[in-house]
Design a protein around this motif. Structure first.
Motif, PDB file in Angstrom:
ATOM      1  N   GLY A 183       0.828  -1.182  -0.104  1.00 27.20           N
ATOM      2  CA  GLY A 183       0.021   0.193  -0.131  1.00 27.20           C
ATOM      3  C   GLY A 183       0.811   1.250  -0.014  1.00 27.20           C
ATOM      4  N   ASP A 184       0.337   2.426   0.539  1.00 31.07           N
ATOM      5  CA  ASP A 184       1.230   3.627   0.707  1.00 31.07           C
ATOM      6  C   ASP A 184       1.892   3.526   2.007  1.00 31.07           C
ATOM      7  OD1 ASP A 184      -0.960   4.167   2.677  1.00 31.07           O
ATOM      8  OD2 ASP A 184      -1.675   5.926   1.573  1.00 31.07           O
ATOM      9  N   GLY A 185       1.749   2.811   2.732  1.00 29.43           N
ATOM     10  CA  GLY A 185       2.620   2.479   3.976  1.00 29.43           C
ATOM     11  C   GLY A 185       1.903   3.167   5.384  1.00 29.43           C
ATOM     12  N   THR A 186       0.582   3.975   5.026  1.00 31.08           N
ATOM     13  CA  THR A 186       0.065   4.720   5.890  1.00 31.08           C
ATOM     14  C   THR A 186      -1.008   3.932   6.844  1.00 31.08           C
ATOM     15  OG1 THR A 186      -1.647   5.537   4.485  1.00 31.08           O
ATOM     16  CG2 THR A 186       0.468   6.752   4.749  1.00 31.08           C
ATOM     17  N   SER A 187      -1.492   2.783   6.601  1.00 28.27           N
ATOM     18  CA  SER A 187      -2.292   1.917   7.225  1.00 28.27           C
ATOM     19  C   SER A 187      -1.688   1.728   8.524  1.00 28.27           C
ATOM     20  CB  SER A 187      -2.746   0.644   6.515  1.00 28.27           C
ATOM     21  OG  SER A 187      -1.438  -0.229   6.307  1.00 28.27           O
ATOM     22  N   LEU A 188      -2.503   1.575   9.672  1.00 22.05           N
ATOM     23  CA  LEU A 188      -1.785   1.359  11.013  1.00 22.05           C
ATOM     24  C   LEU A 188      -1.745  -0.186  11.340  1.00 22.05           C
ATOM     25  CD1 LEU A 188      -4.145   4.225  12.548  1.00 22.05           C
ATOM     26  CD2 LEU A 188      -1.751   4.293  11.723  1.00 22.05           C
ATOM     27  N   TRP A 189      -0.850  -0.337  12.200  1.00 11.15           N
ATOM     28  CA  TRP A 189      -0.518  -1.699  12.827  1.00 11.15           C
ATOM     29  C   TRP A 189       0.011  -1.798  14.275  1.00 11.15           C
ATOM     30  CZ3 TRP A 189      -3.059  -5.737  10.621  1.00 11.15           C
ATOM     31  CH2 TRP A 189      -2.679  -6.959  11.315  1.00 11.15           C
TER      32      TRP A 189
END
Length: 327
Positions: A183-189
């Motif tokens: 993805g764009d790397g902005t999803s949270l984990w």
């Protein structure tokens, strides 16, 4: 308190084994003796749980707690119910947070979030195990507690592609090669150090109020995937050359990544840890990823035999990068 760990010397379980001993528990560890991990103060039983007829040592004991760290299928659960019904006051099954609803209808996960994941055989197997245990609890009084770890690390690298027990992405960062962030790397984990997980987990051992309940145990630290990879690169002393590629595209090119991406890490997830904190007062994760991953990198440098490069994974990473650039 007499406790049996089936497994107990893995990435997640080793710190829990050590903490249980430090808490004064009489810990027995059953495994095949392949892991070169010594848990000082624990009793070792060498054997294969899948060959219970050979485990004469088990027949000598009754247990306050039995924990199976390595059960994955309903057959494993049927075997354990047969072995331990009437022989233990608590049976703890290590499930997985990947069992929670995928895709999520609401991003904050509690233990009541539905279990539904048809994208990954691993998760489906764990859900089936939980279903069988719930039936045994309801109909037979089998004293279950279910624990669902999320991405938990100690001696592994907790990333989506080319990590965990593989050193591929770490080596690519060290060599200045491109790495993939989905993805764009902005999803949270959330990533959780095994030492922190152990604090909550050991608090459940022998806790009779936990019978019949399920818990997840994670850190409260929330990071974007961009931050997770940056922190990893910083710990390695390098700057990562990142290529952002949509998860759907990655899995279309290499379907074997579906389990770790579309079935687990492709969307934002926030864990509500209120339940474990209420059952184990004082539980708090205190190791930020920036500190924990430095420990992991140091351990891997000191144990180069564990810097495992999987050639098949390496070829798949290159294949995805090439396919993306051809667009």
């Amino acid at each position: 308190m007499k406790v049996l760990f089936i497994g107990g010397t893995g990435n997640i379980s080793t710190p829990s084994s050590r903490l249980a001993v430090n808490k004064g528990m009489d810990l027995f560890i059953l495994n095949r003796g392949k892991a070169k991990v010594d848990i000082e103060g624990a009793h070792s039983i060498i054997g294969d749980i899948n060959k219970p007829e050979e485990l004469t040592e088990l027949k000598k004991h009754e247990w306050d707690v039995v924990v199976n760290w390595i059960a994955f299928t309903p057959d494993d659960i049927e075997r354990d119910i047969h072995l331990f019904k009437g022989k233990t006051k608590q049976y703890i099954f290590i499930s997985s947070a990947s069992c929670y609803q995928t895709p999520l209808s609401y991003p904050v996960i509690t233990e009541s979030t539905p279990l539904h994941n048809n994208l990954w055989d691993y998760s489906q197997g764990k859900i089936q195990c939980e279903d069988r245990l719930q039936k045994a609890y309801r109909e037979e009084g089998f004293p279950i507690t279910i624990v669902r770890p999320s991405l938990t690390y100690d001696t592994v690298i907790p990333i989506a592609i080319g990590g965990f027990n593989k050193y591929n992405t770490a080596k690519r960062i060290l060599e200045g090669k491109e790495i993939i962030i989905h993805g764009d790397g902005t999803s949270l984990w959330t990533v959780t150090h095994s030492d922190d997980f152990a604090k909550g987990f050991v608090g459940l051992l022998g806790l009779q109020t936990a019978i019949g309940h399920a818990f997840h145990i994670t850190s409260d630290e929330v990071l974007t995937w961009n931050m997770i990879y940056k922190i990893l690169a910083d710990a390695l002393g390098k700057e990562a050359k990142v290529v952002h590629i949509a998860s759907d595209f990655i899995c279309k090119v290499e379907p074997s990544f579906t389990g770790t991406l579309l079935a687990d890490k492709a969307e934002s997830v926030l864990f509500n840890n209120s339940k474990i904190k209420s059952f184990v007062p004082g539980f708090k994760a205190t190791i930020p990823f920036s500190e924990g991953i430095k420990r992991t990198v140091k351990w891997l440098k000191e144990n180069p035999a564990h810097q495992y490069i999987d050639e098949d994974t390496e070829a798949k990473i290159e294949n995805v990068l090439k396919a993306y650039k051809r667009l």
